[in-house]
Each structure stands twice: as C-alpha cells, then as structure tokens.
Design an enzyme around this catalytic site. Structure first.
Site, PDB file in Angstrom:
ATOM      1  N   SER A 113      80.252  24.431 -13.157  1.00  0.00           N
ATOM      2  CA  SER A 113      79.358  23.288 -12.972  1.00  0.00           C
ATOM      3  C   SER A 113      78.671  23.364 -11.598  1.00  0.00           C
ATOM      4  O   SER A 113      77.986  24.332 -11.302  1.00  0.00           O
ATOM      5  CB  SER A 113      80.161  21.990 -13.140  1.00  0.00           C
ATOM      6  OG  SER A 113      79.317  20.863 -13.192  1.00  0.00           O
ATOM      7  N   ASP A 167      76.514  20.933 -24.038  1.00  0.00           N
ATOM      8  CA  ASP A 167      76.782  20.406 -22.697  1.00  0.00           C
ATOM      9  C   ASP A 167      75.869  19.218 -22.410  1.00  0.00           C
ATOM     10  O   ASP A 167      74.642  19.353 -22.408  1.00  0.00           O
ATOM     11  CB  ASP A 167      76.551  21.512 -21.661  1.00  0.00           C
ATOM     12  CG  ASP A 167      77.116  21.184 -20.287  1.00  0.00           C
ATOM     13  OD1 ASP A 167      77.173  19.994 -19.938  1.00  0.00           O
ATOM     14  OD2 ASP A 167      77.496  22.129 -19.572  1.00  0.00           O
ATOM     15  N   HIS A 199      80.790  20.360 -21.742  1.00  0.00           N
ATOM     16  CA  HIS A 199      80.885  20.681 -20.315  1.00  0.00           C
ATOM     17  C   HIS A 199      82.347  20.913 -19.940  1.00  0.00           C
ATOM     18  O   HIS A 199      83.000  20.056 -19.336  1.00  0.00           O
ATOM     19  CB  HIS A 199      80.285  19.541 -19.492  1.00  0.00           C
ATOM     20  CG  HIS A 199      80.016  19.916 -18.066  1.00  0.00           C
ATOM     21  ND1 HIS A 199      79.050  20.831 -17.705  1.00  0.00           N
ATOM     22  CD2 HIS A 199      80.585  19.506 -16.903  1.00  0.00           C
ATOM     23  CE1 HIS A 199      79.033  20.965 -16.393  1.00  0.00           C
ATOM     24  NE2 HIS A 199      79.967  20.171 -15.883  1.00  0.00           N
TER      25      HIS A 199
END
Length: 235
Positions: A113, A167, A199
């Site tokens: 991320s 995501d 995610h």
C-alpha cells in the site's frame, strides 16, 4: 532504523502500509522465509512515524507521508515534498547497508500500500541498481515530471508489482498506471493482477514473492531472468 548487519546475505527492506507497524508486517511476511535454504535472507521491518490524517477524520496513525484521499486513484496527487522526505529516510537505510558491505544487487525494497508507494519512489531515485523492488497494492506517489530525475542505474532495477482488481483503497487503475509508466521509461516491471483480490496480502502473492527473491539472489545480480515476463499477467 537500519537494516541487518552486513555479510553475504540478501537484504529485504519491507515498508508497511499506513496504520500498520513493522512488527505486524514481520508476523505476516517472515514465516515465508523460514526455510533453511532461505536462512541467508535478512529482513528489516521499520515502523513509520505517526501523524494526524485529515481524510480519516484526523485519526492519528502510522504513515510514511500524508494521505490526500481514499481511494487512491491513478490521478491522486501527493505532497511530493513529504514523499521525498520519506524517500531520504529510506535512502539513509540503504546507504548504511551498502557502506556495511552489502552488494546493492542483494538489496530489495518492498512494501504494501503506502509502503509500496514509498518503495518504488525510493528505488527510482536511488543512484544504484538494486536487486529489485516489489510493490503490493501500491501506486506511484510522484508525478511523471520526475522521470528526468531517475538515475540511469536505477532504471536497471527490476520491479515486481502485485495488485488486486477489487482493491477499493488503492484502485487497480493506480497500480496498473504505475507499472505502465515504468515500462514506458524502459524499466522491467512484471505486473501480477488478481481479479477477486481487495486491499490485502494473500498466500499466492507471498509465495510468488519468495520465489522471485530466491531467483535473483541465486543469480547474484539484479538483472531480470528470462523466465519473467514484463507483460501484464492476469491471474
């Protein structure tokens, strides 16, 4: 916070996502490298400083730099001064490892991320060719205008990029655009797309990641191996 002591080992710097800690990442990632044949791979899991994030209602969480909005899209603009400050901190870790005697070709910068965004920015602006960069559900946090600042040696560092098509935090378009940009400037970027993945990290990604690191360390060089395609790979 430095990486492991020098020697004939592979070094992996793992940068966690916002709201996480290095120890949480260690618990999730390190078990994949517990086999005896991987004993030479050493990890570092630093933790980002904490700050108040306006788009999260002012919540104080760990973050490498400011988060302007959620979800992150291919057009999201970041505060590049903050990004570059975070990059400097990563470069200090890398410089320390190289100064201690580790070959740059044995160093890998990876992240999830926001940590993945910082990983790719750090690798692109580092003056040496590293063993590789691995981005999980990340994005490119700098505008394309910085392309002229990318050192020629950095362009030789191979990149592996994972992204889930479901995501909702860092949109798939952001990851796809980041890898496409790397390919446009002549870099080797293998893109792994997962249709049902949100995610998060999953076992399939981490197993592929482990093999990718093993392949490069067995070569003793950061150049791409013939078996890896720089084309988009839809899982």
């Amino acid at each position: 916070m430095g990486m492991a002591a020098a020697g004939g080992y592979g070094r992996v710097l793992w940068l966690h996502g916002s709201g996480q800690t290095g120890e949480e990442s260690r618990a999730q990632v390190a078990p994949y490298f517990a086999a005896p044949e991987l004993a030479s791979v050493r990890f570092s899991f630093p933790t980002a400083p904490t700050s108040s994030i306006p788009c999260y209602g002012g919540e104080v969480i760990t973050a490498w730099f400011a988060i302007p909005e959620v979800p992150i899209t291919a057009r999201t603009a970041r505060d590049e001064k903050e990004v570059l400050k975070a990059v400097e901190r990563v470069h200090e870790m890398l410089d320390g490892e190289v100064a201690a005697g580790t070959s740059p070709s044995n160093i890998f910068v990876c992240g999830l991320s926001q940590g993945g965004a910082l990983a790719i920015a750090s690798v692109l602006l580092y003056p040496m060719t590293l063993g590789g960069c691995v981005v999980f559900s990340g994005s490119l946090p700098l505008s394309k205008t910085f392309a002229e600042s990318i050192p020629s040696e950095a362009r030789k560092t191979p990149v592996l990029w994972f992204h889930g098509m479901a995501d909702g935090v860092v949109l798939f378009e952001a990851g796809h655009a980041g890898c496409a940009f790397l390919q446009e400037i002549g870099m080797h970027c293998e893109f792994k797309a997962y249709p049902a993945l949100g995610h998060t990290l999953v076992d399939e990604e981490l197993q592929y990641f482990r093999q990718w690191i093993k392949d490069r360390l067995s070569q003793g060089t950061g150049v791409p191996v013939p078996s890896l395609s720089d084309k988009m790979d839809l899982q």
